[in-house]
Design a protein around this motif. Structure first.
Motif, PDB file in Angstrom:
ATOM      1  N   ASP A 118     -11.390 -11.015  -0.343  1.00  0.00           N
ATOM      2  CA  ASP A 118     -10.167 -11.157   0.455  1.00  0.00           C
ATOM      3  C   ASP A 118      -9.071 -10.225  -0.056  1.00  0.00           C
ATOM      4  O   ASP A 118      -8.349  -9.605   0.729  1.00  0.00           O
ATOM      5  CB  ASP A 118      -9.669 -12.602   0.414  1.00  0.00           C
ATOM      6  CG  ASP A 118     -10.603 -13.557   1.153  1.00  0.00           C
ATOM      7  OD1 ASP A 118     -11.421 -13.087   1.958  1.00  0.00           O
ATOM      8  OD2 ASP A 118     -10.504 -14.768   0.917  1.00  0.00           O
ATOM      9  N   ASP A 119      -8.921 -10.125  -1.386  1.00  0.00           N
ATOM     10  CA  ASP A 119      -7.906  -9.237  -1.968  1.00  0.00           C
ATOM     11  C   ASP A 119      -8.178  -7.784  -1.609  1.00  0.00           C
ATOM     12  O   ASP A 119      -7.270  -7.026  -1.254  1.00  0.00           O
ATOM     13  CB  ASP A 119      -7.876  -9.391  -3.494  1.00  0.00           C
ATOM     14  CG  ASP A 119      -7.324 -10.730  -3.939  1.00  0.00           C
ATOM     15  OD1 ASP A 119      -6.386 -11.222  -3.301  1.00  0.00           O
ATOM     16  OD2 ASP A 119      -7.838 -11.292  -4.931  1.00  0.00           O
ATOM     17  N   HIS A 120      -9.435  -7.373  -1.732  1.00  0.00           N
ATOM     18  CA  HIS A 120      -9.795  -5.991  -1.413  1.00  0.00           C
ATOM     19  C   HIS A 120      -9.540  -5.681   0.066  1.00  0.00           C
ATOM     20  O   HIS A 120      -9.039  -4.601   0.410  1.00  0.00           O
ATOM     21  CB  HIS A 120     -11.274  -5.745  -1.740  1.00  0.00           C
ATOM     22  CG  HIS A 120     -11.555  -5.525  -3.192  1.00  0.00           C
ATOM     23  ND1 HIS A 120     -11.146  -4.405  -3.876  1.00  0.00           N
ATOM     24  CD2 HIS A 120     -12.218  -6.297  -4.103  1.00  0.00           C
ATOM     25  CE1 HIS A 120     -11.543  -4.466  -5.135  1.00  0.00           C
ATOM     26  NE2 HIS A 120     -12.201  -5.608  -5.300  1.00  0.00           N
ATOM     27  N   GLY A 179       0.824  -1.194   0.000  1.00  0.00           N
ATOM     28  CA  GLY A 179       0.000   0.000   0.000  1.00  0.00           C
ATOM     29  C   GLY A 179       0.863   1.250   0.000  1.00  0.00           C
ATOM     30  O   GLY A 179       1.889   1.301   0.686  1.00  0.00           O
ATOM     31  N   LEU A 180       0.433   2.269  -0.753  1.00  0.00           N
ATOM     32  CA  LEU A 180       1.209   3.500  -0.870  1.00  0.00           C
ATOM     33  C   LEU A 180       0.272   4.705  -0.844  1.00  0.00           C
ATOM     34  O   LEU A 180      -0.671   4.789  -1.634  1.00  0.00           O
ATOM     35  CB  LEU A 180       2.007   3.488  -2.177  1.00  0.00           C
ATOM     36  CG  LEU A 180       2.819   4.742  -2.517  1.00  0.00           C
ATOM     37  CD1 LEU A 180       3.916   4.971  -1.485  1.00  0.00           C
ATOM     38  CD2 LEU A 180       3.411   4.633  -3.912  1.00  0.00           C
ATOM     39  N   LEU A 226      -7.100  -2.883   1.756  1.00  0.00           N
ATOM     40  CA  LEU A 226      -7.571  -1.903   2.742  1.00  0.00           C
ATOM     41  C   LEU A 226      -6.619  -1.854   3.924  1.00  0.00           C
ATOM     42  O   LEU A 226      -6.220  -0.770   4.379  1.00  0.00           O
ATOM     43  CB  LEU A 226      -8.982  -2.271   3.197  1.00  0.00           C
ATOM     44  CG  LEU A 226      -9.536  -1.498   4.404  1.00  0.00           C
ATOM     45  CD1 LEU A 226      -9.679  -0.026   4.087  1.00  0.00           C
ATOM     46  CD2 LEU A 226     -10.885  -2.091   4.850  1.00  0.00           C
ATOM     47  N   LYS A 227      -6.221  -3.002   4.422  1.00  0.00           N
ATOM     48  CA  LYS A 227      -5.294  -3.041   5.552  1.00  0.00           C
ATOM     49  C   LYS A 227      -3.928  -2.470   5.165  1.00  0.00           C
ATOM     50  O   LYS A 227      -3.256  -1.832   5.995  1.00  0.00           O
ATOM     51  CB  LYS A 227      -5.150  -4.478   6.059  1.00  0.00           C
ATOM     52  CG  LYS A 227      -6.408  -5.028   6.709  1.00  0.00           C
ATOM     53  CD  LYS A 227      -6.162  -6.330   7.449  1.00  0.00           C
ATOM     54  CE  LYS A 227      -5.798  -7.455   6.507  1.00  0.00           C
ATOM     55  NZ  LYS A 227      -5.588  -8.739   7.216  1.00  0.00           N
ATOM     56  N   ARG A 228      -3.529  -2.664   3.919  1.00  0.00           N
ATOM     57  CA  ARG A 228      -2.246  -2.092   3.467  1.00  0.00           C
ATOM     58  C   ARG A 228      -2.269  -0.566   3.507  1.00  0.00           C
ATOM     59  O   ARG A 228      -1.292   0.077   3.914  1.00  0.00           O
ATOM     60  CB  ARG A 228      -1.937  -2.586   2.048  1.00  0.00           C
ATOM     61  CG  ARG A 228      -1.558  -4.055   1.961  1.00  0.00           C
ATOM     62  CD  ARG A 228      -1.230  -4.443   0.527  1.00  0.00           C
ATOM     63  NE  ARG A 228      -0.719  -5.815   0.490  1.00  0.00           N
ATOM     64  CZ  ARG A 228      -1.305  -6.831  -0.146  1.00  0.00           C
ATOM     65  NH1 ARG A 228      -2.432  -6.620  -0.808  1.00  0.00           N
ATOM     66  NH2 ARG A 228      -0.785  -8.037  -0.133  1.00  0.00           N
ATOM     67  N   ILE A 229      -3.398   0.026   3.079  1.00  0.00           N
ATOM     68  CA  ILE A 229      -3.503   1.488   3.087  1.00  0.00           C
ATOM     69  C   ILE A 229      -3.539   2.016   4.519  1.00  0.00           C
ATOM     70  O   ILE A 229      -2.918   3.046   4.846  1.00  0.00           O
ATOM     71  CB  ILE A 229      -4.742   1.941   2.296  1.00  0.00           C
ATOM     72  CG1 ILE A 229      -4.552   1.663   0.805  1.00  0.00           C
ATOM     73  CG2 ILE A 229      -5.020   3.421   2.519  1.00  0.00           C
ATOM     74  CD1 ILE A 229      -3.369   2.380   0.170  1.00  0.00           C
ATOM     75  N   ILE A 230      -4.241   1.327   5.406  1.00  0.00           N
ATOM     76  CA  ILE A 230      -4.265   1.733   6.814  1.00  0.00           C
ATOM     77  C   ILE A 230      -2.856   1.669   7.392  1.00  0.00           C
ATOM     78  O   ILE A 230      -2.415   2.570   8.127  1.00  0.00           O
ATOM     79  CB  ILE A 230      -5.227   0.831   7.618  1.00  0.00           C
ATOM     80  CG1 ILE A 230      -6.666   1.021   7.138  1.00  0.00           C
ATOM     81  CG2 ILE A 230      -5.126   1.125   9.111  1.00  0.00           C
ATOM     82  CD1 ILE A 230      -7.649   0.018   7.708  1.00  0.00           C
ATOM     83  N   HIS A 269      -7.723  -3.195  15.787  1.00  0.00           N
ATOM     84  CA  HIS A 269      -6.342  -3.350  16.241  1.00  0.00           C
ATOM     85  C   HIS A 269      -5.400  -2.438  15.459  1.00  0.00           C
ATOM     86  O   HIS A 269      -4.391  -1.962  16.007  1.00  0.00           O
ATOM     87  CB  HIS A 269      -5.904  -4.806  16.097  1.00  0.00           C
ATOM     88  CG  HIS A 269      -4.496  -5.065  16.534  1.00  0.00           C
ATOM     89  ND1 HIS A 269      -4.104  -5.042  17.860  1.00  0.00           N
ATOM     90  CD2 HIS A 269      -3.374  -5.353  15.814  1.00  0.00           C
ATOM     91  CE1 HIS A 269      -2.813  -5.286  17.949  1.00  0.00           C
ATOM     92  NE2 HIS A 269      -2.340  -5.489  16.723  1.00  0.00           N
ATOM     93  N   MET A 270      -5.725  -2.165  14.190  1.00  0.00           N
ATOM     94  CA  MET A 270      -4.867  -1.321  13.352  1.00  0.00           C
ATOM     95  C   MET A 270      -5.115   0.165  13.567  1.00  0.00           C
ATOM     96  O   MET A 270      -4.453   1.001  12.953  1.00  0.00           O
ATOM     97  CB  MET A 270      -5.066  -1.666  11.876  1.00  0.00           C
ATOM     98  CG  MET A 270      -4.647  -3.083  11.503  1.00  0.00           C
ATOM     99  SD  MET A 270      -4.776  -3.402   9.735  1.00  0.00           S
ATOM    100  CE  MET A 270      -3.350  -2.482   9.124  1.00  0.00           C
ATOM    101  N   GLY A 271      -6.080   0.510  14.415  1.00  0.00           N
ATOM    102  CA  GLY A 271      -6.291   1.913  14.742  1.00  0.00           C
ATOM    103  C   GLY A 271      -7.502   2.557  14.104  1.00  0.00           C
ATOM    104  O   GLY A 271      -7.688   3.772  14.210  1.00  0.00           O
ATOM    105  N   VAL A 272      -8.355   1.784  13.444  1.00  0.00           N
ATOM    106  CA  VAL A 272      -9.580   2.343  12.865  1.00  0.00           C
ATOM    107  C   VAL A 272     -10.518   2.752  13.997  1.00  0.00           C
ATOM    108  O   VAL A 272     -10.756   1.984  14.936  1.00  0.00           O
ATOM    109  CB  VAL A 272     -10.260   1.318  11.928  1.00  0.00           C
ATOM    110  CG1 VAL A 272     -11.643   1.805  11.500  1.00  0.00           C
ATOM    111  CG2 VAL A 272      -9.389   1.046  10.711  1.00  0.00           C
TER     112      VAL A 272
END
Length: 376
Positions: A99-101, A63-64, A105-109, A151-154
């Protein structure tokens, strides 16, 4: 900014930033346009923050985010059911799965690196929302996914017409809202059929199963209509496609002869159930059959709906633009798209200014106003 919700301006939580995941560009552009019309604090004429999730030839990705998000109030719009988005892996073009999407999403977060002041995920159709409860030795995918996001901060998750909103119990310490597009559906019906008569003598609400009764009770009570229901008889000795197959639908309710009916559901997957119900309703001599479904997936194609329309079983299918729709679907005479972009813009604007969403989530006043205009 003229806001139909009548809220006064306050100080925003942070500079507004909107990130569109792949496949959500169209609806995000519309949302961004509304927000830019209402507000004067857009950066270079847009609130969108460019991002991407490039893939290696092996299928691995990253993610970038192409701009600093430090201190921003970030809203990420993600359609995990957009199979129209594809990527290349080992020379093959592969359609993206839910699953890919979700992984992107987690990569962008993760790319935000904890620098954003707040992150809200707007996921119209909840990832694994139909895998929300355990009936045997099986996974609880939706609960697990929500816990990952927390857990990722959302901070907030906004979804539409969740299959079972009680799944929010998995993440009790973050915001979770399941928004209903009831007003927009009714408005689309009235605009498409100005001759529609919304009273007990001419219109009835139909629930396709017992699980959708709460959704239909709202429509019937607000519109002042009678309510009928179909009961699904299943064969619990078999599992087909991950579910117990439906043997038949049994109608429970009063007489509906000569009336228009609205079948209200959250999802059209294959469409078998709703077409079977429409056929049974026509056998009971109803007039027109309208279908309200928040999400039109049409997983088995459109041919069976074409056939049902030709037979006169269905009059019109209303679904939102919250998930991917093919150009073929948009061209069908029996289909009507319900645009939710302005509603999403209201939600984003309200949350960014840290105001209550109560009026947005309960559209009774707007529905009554619409019905008043229709009577006049």
């Amino acid at each position: 900014m003229a806001n139909e919700e009548g809220n006064s301006m306050t100080t925003p939580v942070g500079p507004l930033g909107i990130i569109a995941m792949r496949g959500c560009e169209e609806i995000t552009d519309k949302v961004d346009k509304y927000l830019c019309e209402w507000r004067d604090d857009a950066d270079q004429g847009t609130f969108q923050i460019e991002s991407c999730c490039p893939r290696f030839s092996s299928g691995e990705g990253k993610g970038l985010i192409k701009k600093s998000v430090r201190g921003h109030d970030i809203f990420i719009i993600c359609d995990v059911f957009n199979y129209g988005v594809k990527y290349k892996m080992y020379g093959m073009e592969v359609p993206m799965s839910p699953d890919d999407h979700f992984q992107d999403l987690k990569r962008i977060i993760a790319a935000a690196g904890g620098k954003a002041r707040r992150i809200t995920v707007i996921m119209p159709m909840l990832y694994e929302g139909r895998q929300h409860r355990r009936v045997s030795r099986e996974s609880l995918d939706c609960a697990t996914a929500l816990q990952e996001l927390a857990h990722m901060g959302v901070t907030n998750v906004i979804t539409f017409d969740a299959h079972d909103p009680r799944v929010q119990n998995a993440v009790p310490l973050i915001g979770f809202d399941s928004v209903q597009p009831k007003y927009q559906m009714i408005k689309a019906l009235v605009n498409t059929y100005p001759d529609i008569k919304i009273d007990r003598e001419h219109l009835t609400i139909i629930s396709p199963d017992e699980g959708g009764m709460s959704r239909c009770i709202y429509y019937s009570s607000v519109l002042g209509l009678d309510l009928g229901m179909f009961y699904k008889r299943r064969d619990y000795s078999k599992i087909v496609g991950g579910r117990n197959p439906i043997i038949s639908h049994e109608y429970l309710g009063g007489s509906i002869e000569g009336k228009d009916v609205i079948i209200v559901d959250d999802i059209i997957a294959s469409g078998d159930s709703v077409i079977d119900i429409a056929e049974q309703l026509k056998a009971k001599k109803v007039n027109r059959v309208f279908i309200f479904a928040t999400f039109g997936l049409f997983t088995e194609g459109l041919s069976r709906f074409d056939e049902a329309y030709k037979k006169g079983l269905i009059e019109k299918v209303f679904t939102t633009n919250l998930v991917y729709r093919t150009d073929e679907l948009k061209s069908k005479k029996w289909y009507r798209e319900v645009d939710m972009s302005k509603y999403i813009a209201f939600i984003i604007n309200t949350l960014n200014y840290d105001r209550s969403m109560s009026e947005l989530l309960d559209p009774v006043k707007r529905i009554n106003k619409l019905l008043g205009k229709l009577k006049k």
